[in-house]
Design an enzyme around this catalytic site. Structure first.
Site, short mmCIF file in Angstrom:
data_model
loop_
_atom_site.label_atom_id
_atom_site.label_comp_id
_atom_site.label_asym_id
_atom_site.label_seq_id
_atom_site.Cartn_x
_atom_site.Cartn_y
_atom_site.Cartn_z
CG ASP A 43 -0.37 -7.05 2.24
OD1 ASP A 43 -0.48 -8.19 2.73
OD2 ASP A 43 0.69 -6.42 2.20
CG ASP A 45 3.02 -8.57 7.61
OD1 ASP A 45 3.55 -8.14 8.65
OD2 ASP A 45 2.29 -9.58 7.58
CG ASP A 229 3.90 -4.67 0.84
OD1 ASP A 229 5.06 -4.75 1.30
OD2 ASP A 229 3.03 -5.52 1.06
#
Length: 289
Positions: A43, A45, A229
């Protein structure tokens, strides 16, 4: 899958953590044994870049590009899978002019777009018509919603996101918007994807799991690592579980966050945010021949 154990957390330079689960240990062993057939997927961000109040100001961790450049030549592919437009992730990541990233691709808009570092080319489809309709109606809906000041929209081209992180009561604003945004999305053939103080309206069938599976299958990869996240990364976690069931070993990494605990419970390894992810990538690059 086993629950997270604190013993998995180790961000020392060039030290690889020991996964908390047998499946995770098998995934890491397979990656180390045959890195030339491994996919490392990440990922953006919250994983490569710290979360900031204004997404336009997000930038990759300073160590991200050097770690990626050290690792990329040693694996089959590094894939950055993000809900952002691919060109935005490329720019914010500093990938465009970085040497050594020929094995890196950016799969933007959950895989709808693809940017290849080797050729510096971007491929992108036409946007879903519902996105334009939602974009036009959102200002009025937000004015009527009672969500209050500090709520704002991010136009992603193939999707529109509504953020509440700047609101005086961010979670209350998010909760107030959930039902009206769900109704708006449904009227225009879109879905709502929740995240960390954000609700994204996007076409169905666009998710990181589908993008990851397609990329792994397309390369005939022998192992896969995915690091994320946020709630939008759960489909990629599910994809790794499915790939494991099909016989492709995998490793699930959580870029630790106090705002999202679901990924921690399902991860094989947790690291301390983007700095920890960079440390893991650097440790892999150091370990591999």
């Amino acid at each position: 899958m086993g629950s997270h154990q604190d013993s998995t957390r180790d961000d020392s330079p060039h030290t690889l953590p020991t996964p908390a689960t047998a499946a995770g240990r098998e995934g890491l062993d397979a990656l180390l044994a045959d890195p030339g057939r491994a996919v490392v997927a990440l990922d953006f961000d919250g994983t490569l870049a710290p979360i900031v109040p204004d997404p336009d100001r997000a930038r990759a961790h300073p160590g991200a590009v050097p770690a990626l450049a050290a690792l990329a030549p040693k694996v089959a592919s590094i894939a950055v899978i993000t809900g952002r437009p691919a060109e935005v992730a490329v720019r914010h990541g500093g990938f465009a002019d970085a040497p050594g990233l020929d094995h890196l691709v950016v799969l933007g808009h959950y895989g709808a777009e693809r940017w290849d570092a080797a050729t510096r080319t971007l491929t992108t489809p036409e946007p879903h018509p519902g996105v334009a309709a939602v974009r036009a109606e959102l200002p009025g809906l937000l004015d009527r919603s009672g969500a209050g000041p500090g709520t704002w929209t991010e136009d992603k081209g193939h999707a529109v996101a509504v953020h509440t992180r700047r609101a005086p009561a961010p979670q209350a604003a998010l909760d107030a918007l959930r039902a009206p945004l769900t109704d708006l999305a449904a009227r225009h053939g879109l879905i709502v994807e929740p995240g960390r103080l954000v609700l994204e309206l996007r076409p169905p069938g666009m998710d990181k799991g589908a993008a990851l599976r397609s990329h792994v299958h397309g390369l005939g990869a022998g192992s896969v690592l995915f690091a994320g996240d946020d709630l939008g990364d759960l489909p990629a976690f599910a994809a790794v579980d499915a790939l494991r069931a099909e016989g492709t070993p995998g490793l699930l990494v959580c870029s630790g966050s106090d705002e999202v605990t679901e990924l921690r419970k399902r991860a094989d390894v947790e690291v301390a945010g983007p700095a920890g992810v960079v440390g893991l990538l650097a440790a892999l690059a150091h370990r591999l021949p």
